[in-house]
Structures are given as C-alpha cells and as structure tokens.
Design a protein around this motif. Structure first.
Motif, PDB file in Angstrom:
ATOM      1  N   ASP A 161       1.018  -1.266   0.158  1.00 47.07           N
ATOM      2  CA  ASP A 161      -0.060  -0.198   0.214  1.00 47.07           C
ATOM      3  C   ASP A 161       1.014   1.113  -0.410  1.00 47.07           C
ATOM      4  OD1 ASP A 161      -1.878   1.454  -0.474  1.00 47.07           O
ATOM      5  OD2 ASP A 161      -3.086   0.558   2.108  1.00 47.07           O
ATOM      6  N   ASP A 162       0.265   2.243  -0.601  1.00 47.82           N
ATOM      7  CA  ASP A 162       1.446   3.289  -0.928  1.00 47.82           C
ATOM      8  C   ASP A 162       0.895   4.410   0.515  1.00 47.82           C
ATOM      9  OD1 ASP A 162       1.685   2.486  -3.504  1.00 47.82           O
ATOM     10  OD2 ASP A 162      -0.153   3.879  -4.348  1.00 47.82           O
ATOM     11  N   LEU A 163       1.959   4.467   0.963  1.00 52.93           N
ATOM     12  CA  LEU A 163       1.596   4.708   2.462  1.00 52.93           C
ATOM     13  C   LEU A 163       3.140   6.201   2.310  1.00 52.93           C
ATOM     14  CD1 LEU A 163       1.275   2.457   5.126  1.00 52.93           C
ATOM     15  CD2 LEU A 163      -0.830   3.211   3.883  1.00 52.93           C
ATOM     16  N   GLY A 164       3.891   5.981   1.805  1.00 53.03           N
ATOM     17  CA  GLY A 164       4.669   7.931   2.000  1.00 53.03           C
ATOM     18  C   GLY A 164       4.274   8.190   1.653  1.00 53.03           C
ATOM     19  N   PRO A 165       4.855   9.719   2.041  1.00 50.85           N
ATOM     20  CA  PRO A 165       4.339  10.968   0.719  1.00 50.85           C
ATOM     21  C   PRO A 165       4.236  10.141  -0.504  1.00 50.85           C
ATOM     22  CG  PRO A 165       5.847  11.225   1.830  1.00 50.85           C
ATOM     23  CD  PRO A 165       5.527   9.903   2.287  1.00 50.85           C
TER      24      PRO A 165
END
Length: 292
Positions: free
Chosen positions: A21-25
C-alpha cells in the motif's frame, strides 16, 4: 549485515495487501522506510519473503530503487518448501508460519541478520542499535524492545509479548492477549495481571544468527509428523528463539530500541501511518522521495 522482511501475509484484517500500500508521502511502501533505515546503517543485503505471485513485482519494484551495491533477494514462501527427505501430501491453505518464512532464506544468508515485519515501522534508532550489536557480538541473539505503554492502542485491547529481563538479558517473552491502558497502569483483561507500562514489549524485531536455520528445520520435521499441528498451528520465530534460549543454546540480549513503533493491522491505521511518515519526511528525517 542482512535485513530480512516478512511480507507474505494476506492482509485479511486490513482489507488488502498492506505490504504494497502507498503509505509514504511519495507513494512508498512502509517496508521501503525500513530498508532505507537499514541501508543508512551499513546493511548490505535485503531479503524479502513474500508470496510466490508477488515475487516478480516486488523484485522489479525494489531493484529499480535500491542502490546497486545492495544485494537484493526476493523469495517465495511456499508450502512445498520442505526439509530434505520430507513429503507433505495433505491440504493446507495458510503458510507454515513466520519461522518457516525465515527458513526460506537459509540458502542466501550467511551471517547475522535482522528479522522484522514488513508492515511495521520500527524507528531509525532500532537499526542503528542492531547494527552496533551485530558488529560487537559474534554469537548472541537480540530483541529490540519497545516500551509497553507506547505500543498500546486507543481503539481497544492489543496483544503484546511482554519481556522478562535480567539486566540486559532476555529471560522470556510472555504473550498477553488483551492489554489496555487504565489510568496509570496497563491491565491484561484476560488474566487481570497489572503492568507499569514501562516493561519492554516485543514487536518482532529480532537479531538472529544462521544457527536459527538448523533449529527451525529440526522443529519443522517434528511439526510435519503431528497431524493436529499441521491442521491447527504454525511455526513462530519467537517460539524458536525462546526454546533455544531456555535450552541454554543461545544468549539473547534485550535492547531498548529508543524509537517509536507503529503498525498497520487495520484499515483504520492507514491514515495515522500516512500522517506519521509525512511528518517525518517534513522534518527531514527522510528524503522525499525516499529514493533518488
């Protein structure tokens, strides 16, 4: 030094494969922050254990981002990966467990290594302390601990491994299943035991040695002879280490991590994780994007 990330979970409580999942900024996976922290502390090999269907994707994703000097191994945890001379013809859907995930890497790891969950954030200090420990100790294992009260949830009870220590020696890790904060104490609602909250808790950040592979294989052979365990159980890495510790086969140090931990078990954890990662990037703790 090697970082092994366990990323073979199904994310049933999260609702999707949280490892990707794309959690980073800038759309980074949570595991990329762990890998970055490890590389900053002179780890030179990254091993990721995942499902067979995700190997090609993850290998391509990470190899395009990691420095060329870093050795990358992306391996599949498979039910058919058994000890020599052992067969299994039954039916089983879930993996053999976290110890088997670690055992999957037996042919690519030759020195000390750190084992973590790919869906947890452990803080930069933990990797620095782990690297220092591996550089100054030739045989001992270690657990990077986290202050119990800092690992609790405001949304309900949590399960944590509470550490019993003697000085800096780990004596045991006892699983407590329903821990909640009540005023100035932490209560296990399952047993009514009380804790101060200052105890060290295990969040599955282990420093291991290659000797763990022989232990896992030995236990795996016994496991596969027990129909009840095959049907209802798994092999867990903390249990392997605790059995070796109690048999006086190894020494295990408990090292306070000095960092902050958070995980993404449920979908509701995502917003908090994204906020925390963005805040750390805004404060300059991580470059944005994390890979240049």
């Amino acid at each position: 030094m090697t970082l092994l990330l366990m990323a073979a979970g199904s994310g049933s409580r999260y609702g999707k494969l949280k490892q990707f999942d794309d959690l980073g900024p800038n759309g980074e996976f949570l595991m990329e922050f762990a890998i970055f922290d490890a590389i900053q502390n002179n780890f030179d090999q990254i091993v990721v254990i995942t499902k067979k269907e995700n190997v090609s994707f993850l290998e391509e994703h990470l190899s395009a981002r990691l420095p060329k000097k870093i050795q990358l191994n992306v391996l599949a945890q498979e039910l058919t990966d058994l000890p020599d001379g052992v067969t299994f013809t039954g039916e089983r859907k879930k993996p053999w467990g976290t110890a088997h995930a670690v055992w999957t890497a037996r042919n690519v790891i030759n020195g000390p290594f750190v084992v973590i969950n790919a869906d947890d954030f452990y803080g930069q200090a933990a990797y620095r302390k782990a690297a220092e420990f591996m550089s100054s100790n030739t045989d001992a294992y270690a657990l990077l601990g986290y202050t119990l009260k800092d690992t609790l949830s405001e949304h309900g009870s949590v399960s944590r491994g509470v550490c019993e220590v003697d000085g800096d020696n780990l004596k045991s890790v006892q699983e407590r299943l329903k821990l909640v904060q009540k005023e100035d104490k932490v209560i296990d609602e399952d047993t009514q035991l009380e804790f101060t909250g200052d105890e060290q808790a295990s969040m599955n950040f282990w420093v291991c040695r290659p000797s763990i592979f022989d232990k896992i294989e030995s236990e795996f052979r016994l496991f596969l002879k027990d129909e009840d365990r095959i049907a209802n159980s798994e092999l867990y890495i903390p249990l392997m280490i605790q059995e070796m510790l109690q048999a006086n086969e190894i020494e295990v140090k408990c090292i306070p991590s000095g960092g902050d931990w958070f995980g993404v078990t449920y979908a509701s954890d995502k917003e908090k994780a994204m906020y925390s990662l963005k805040e750390k990037s805004d404060l300059g703790k991580y470059p944005a994007p994390i890979w240049n």
